[in-house]
Design a protein around this motif. Structure first.
Motif, PDB file in Angstrom:
ATOM      1  N   VAL A  62       1.486 -13.803  -4.261  1.00  0.00           N
ATOM      2  CA  VAL A  62       0.271 -14.470  -4.705  1.00  0.00           C
ATOM      3  C   VAL A  62      -0.442 -15.162  -3.556  1.00  0.00           C
ATOM      4  O   VAL A  62      -1.661 -15.243  -3.523  1.00  0.00           O
ATOM      5  CB  VAL A  62       0.615 -15.475  -5.817  1.00  0.00           C
ATOM      6  N   ALA A  63       0.286 -15.672  -2.572  1.00  0.00           N
ATOM      7  CA  ALA A  63      -0.326 -16.387  -1.459  1.00  0.00           C
ATOM      8  C   ALA A  63      -1.273 -15.494  -0.668  1.00  0.00           C
ATOM      9  O   ALA A  63      -2.230 -15.968  -0.068  1.00  0.00           O
ATOM     10  CB  ALA A  63       0.755 -16.936  -0.537  1.00  0.00           C
ATOM     11  N   ASP A  64      -1.030 -14.200  -0.633  1.00  0.00           N
ATOM     12  CA  ASP A  64      -1.890 -13.261   0.094  1.00  0.00           C
ATOM     13  C   ASP A  64      -1.903 -11.941  -0.672  1.00  0.00           C
ATOM     14  O   ASP A  64      -1.292 -10.964  -0.262  1.00  0.00           O
ATOM     15  CB  ASP A  64      -1.372 -13.060   1.524  1.00  0.00           C
ATOM     16  N   PRO A  65      -2.605 -11.913  -1.816  1.00  0.00           N
ATOM     17  CA  PRO A  65      -2.493 -10.755  -2.699  1.00  0.00           C
ATOM     18  C   PRO A  65      -3.107  -9.481  -2.164  1.00  0.00           C
ATOM     19  O   PRO A  65      -2.700  -8.400  -2.548  1.00  0.00           O
ATOM     20  CB  PRO A  65      -3.195 -11.222  -3.972  1.00  0.00           C
ATOM     21  N   GLY A  66      -4.122  -9.564  -1.294  1.00  0.00           N
ATOM     22  CA  GLY A  66      -4.702  -8.352  -0.720  1.00  0.00           C
ATOM     23  C   GLY A  66      -5.319  -7.449  -1.764  1.00  0.00           C
ATOM     24  O   GLY A  66      -5.907  -7.904  -2.732  1.00  0.00           O
ATOM     25  N   ALA A  67      -5.197  -6.144  -1.562  1.00  0.00           N
ATOM     26  CA  ALA A  67      -5.795  -5.181  -2.480  1.00  0.00           C
ATOM     27  C   ALA A  67      -4.981  -5.084  -3.762  1.00  0.00           C
ATOM     28  O   ALA A  67      -3.759  -5.196  -3.747  1.00  0.00           O
ATOM     29  CB  ALA A  67      -5.895  -3.819  -1.814  1.00  0.00           C
ATOM     30  N   GLY A  68      -5.694  -4.875  -4.837  1.00  0.00           N
ATOM     31  CA  GLY A  68      -5.032  -4.731  -6.120  1.00  0.00           C
ATOM     32  C   GLY A  68      -5.707  -3.662  -6.950  1.00  0.00           C
ATOM     33  O   GLY A  68      -6.821  -3.229  -6.651  1.00  0.00           O
ATOM     34  N   SER A  69      -5.030  -3.232  -8.005  1.00  0.00           N
ATOM     35  CA  SER A  69      -5.616  -2.246  -8.899  1.00  0.00           C
ATOM     36  C   SER A  69      -5.249  -2.572 -10.331  1.00  0.00           C
ATOM     37  O   SER A  69      -4.260  -3.254 -10.597  1.00  0.00           O
ATOM     38  CB  SER A  69      -5.139  -0.831  -8.544  1.00  0.00           C
ATOM     39  N   ALA A 112      -9.500   0.164 -11.705  1.00  0.00           N
ATOM     40  CA  ALA A 112     -10.333  -0.780 -10.967  1.00  0.00           C
ATOM     41  C   ALA A 112      -9.637  -1.142  -9.654  1.00  0.00           C
ATOM     42  O   ALA A 112      -8.425  -1.352  -9.624  1.00  0.00           O
ATOM     43  CB  ALA A 112     -10.566  -2.035 -11.797  1.00  0.00           C
ATOM     44  N   LEU A 113     -10.396  -1.207  -8.590  1.00  0.00           N
ATOM     45  CA  LEU A 113      -9.869  -1.542  -7.264  1.00  0.00           C
ATOM     46  C   LEU A 113     -10.594  -2.772  -6.732  1.00  0.00           C
ATOM     47  O   LEU A 113     -11.825  -2.823  -6.759  1.00  0.00           O
ATOM     48  CB  LEU A 113     -10.094  -0.379  -6.289  1.00  0.00           C
ATOM     49  N   ALA A 142     -13.010  -8.829   1.958  1.00  0.00           N
ATOM     50  CA  ALA A 142     -12.309  -7.547   2.097  1.00  0.00           C
ATOM     51  C   ALA A 142     -12.812  -6.475   1.142  1.00  0.00           C
ATOM     52  O   ALA A 142     -12.454  -5.312   1.277  1.00  0.00           O
ATOM     53  CB  ALA A 142     -10.810  -7.746   1.898  1.00  0.00           C
ATOM     54  N   ASP A 143     -13.641  -6.846   0.163  1.00  0.00           N
ATOM     55  CA  ASP A 143     -14.195  -5.834  -0.733  1.00  0.00           C
ATOM     56  C   ASP A 143     -15.323  -5.073  -0.037  1.00  0.00           C
ATOM     57  O   ASP A 143     -15.956  -5.613   0.874  1.00  0.00           O
ATOM     58  CB  ASP A 143     -14.731  -6.494  -2.010  1.00  0.00           C
ATOM     59  N   PRO A 144     -15.629  -3.851  -0.436  1.00  0.00           N
ATOM     60  CA  PRO A 144     -14.970  -3.131  -1.530  1.00  0.00           C
ATOM     61  C   PRO A 144     -13.703  -2.425  -1.073  1.00  0.00           C
ATOM     62  O   PRO A 144     -13.517  -2.162   0.119  1.00  0.00           O
ATOM     63  CB  PRO A 144     -16.041  -2.117  -1.939  1.00  0.00           C
ATOM     64  N   VAL A 145     -12.838  -2.139  -2.034  1.00  0.00           N
ATOM     65  CA  VAL A 145     -11.587  -1.438  -1.776  1.00  0.00           C
ATOM     66  C   VAL A 145     -11.754   0.022  -2.202  1.00  0.00           C
ATOM     67  O   VAL A 145     -12.287   0.304  -3.260  1.00  0.00           O
ATOM     68  CB  VAL A 145     -10.424  -2.083  -2.560  1.00  0.00           C
ATOM     69  N   SER A 146     -11.302   0.938  -1.366  1.00  0.00           N
ATOM     70  CA  SER A 146     -11.352   2.363  -1.682  1.00  0.00           C
ATOM     71  C   SER A 146      -9.934   2.905  -1.801  1.00  0.00           C
ATOM     72  O   SER A 146      -9.011   2.411  -1.136  1.00  0.00           O
ATOM     73  CB  SER A 146     -12.103   3.141  -0.598  1.00  0.00           C
ATOM     74  N   ALA A 147      -9.772   3.927  -2.636  1.00  0.00           N
ATOM     75  CA  ALA A 147      -8.451   4.517  -2.813  1.00  0.00           C
ATOM     76  C   ALA A 147      -8.579   5.870  -3.485  1.00  0.00           C
ATOM     77  O   ALA A 147      -9.605   6.202  -4.085  1.00  0.00           O
ATOM     78  CB  ALA A 147      -7.544   3.612  -3.644  1.00  0.00           C
TER      79      ALA A 147
END
Length: 212
Positions: free
Chosen positions: A21-28, A55-56, A63-68
């Protein structure tokens, strides 16, 4: 404090995808589902439509947007038998037909693979083929804040741009997402549940076969 929102579906993706949680980064958010067309035959022949609305987003400022690339895989005894995939930014809608054979006695799974374009490690979640229950409704105190603060501003415009969706995935002009008629994502104005403060699982309706 707000009650937990969309936790029945959110926990299915935040738990395995987000780092600490302290550094969650990218999520989906979102997993693959399947609609058998028809059910497996006596020899273990499967035909199905695989689908997902994923959803990304990032919880790291700027840091958005996230691509995947999101891949829905049918696996037989852990080996990929067939798959469909789609790439996108902020939101990905996957839909396609697969056909494969899984003889009696083999273990069939439906897997969701999210391969991020950045440094976030690829995530994989598998569940038994034919699963109809949502994953455990683990309490996530972060759920409401993550959705409203990080996900909605990025994800909702992306889903809106992908309206009307594909296959069992329907997206309306607001960006609200429905799967087989069951609401999965509520974008502003929050009119599916009235707000993001409904209780765990409220309003989700029937869960499509294989959807999580």
């Amino acid at each position: 404090m707000k009650t937990l929102v969309v936790v029945a579906a959110l926990t299915a993706t935040l738990s395995p995808v987000l780092p600490a949680v302290a550094d969650p980064g990218a999520g989906s958010f979102g997993r693959c589902g399947h609609t058998p067309v028809p059910p497996p035959d006596a020899g273990g022949g499967y035909q199905a439509d695989l689908y997902a609305a994923v959803a990304l987003y990032s919880t790291t400022p700027g840091a958005d947007p996230v691509s995947a690339t999101v891949t829905c895989q049918a696996r037989v005894d852990s080996a990929v038998a067939d798959s469909v995939s789609e790439s996108g930014t902020a939101a990905v809608v996957v839909h396609g037909a697969v056909a494969f054979t899984a003889p009696p006695g083999t273990f069939v799974e439906l897997c969701t693979v999210v391969d991020y374009a950045g440094a976030t490690p690829t995530t994989t979640y598998c569940q038994p083929w034919g699963t109809t229950q949502l994953p455990p409704q683990e309490p996530l105190e972060l759920a409401d804040r993550l959705l409203v603060t990080y996900a909605d501003p990025v994800v909702c415009p992306a889903f809106k741009a992908r309206a009307p969706g594909a296959g069992p995935v329907f997206i309306n002009e607001q960006g609200d997402v429905y799967v087989n008629g069951s609401p999965q994502w509520d974008c502003p104005p929050y009119d599916i549940w009235g707000s993001r403060t409904h209780s765990v699982g409220a309003g989700l309706g029937a869960v499509p076969t294989g959807w999580s």
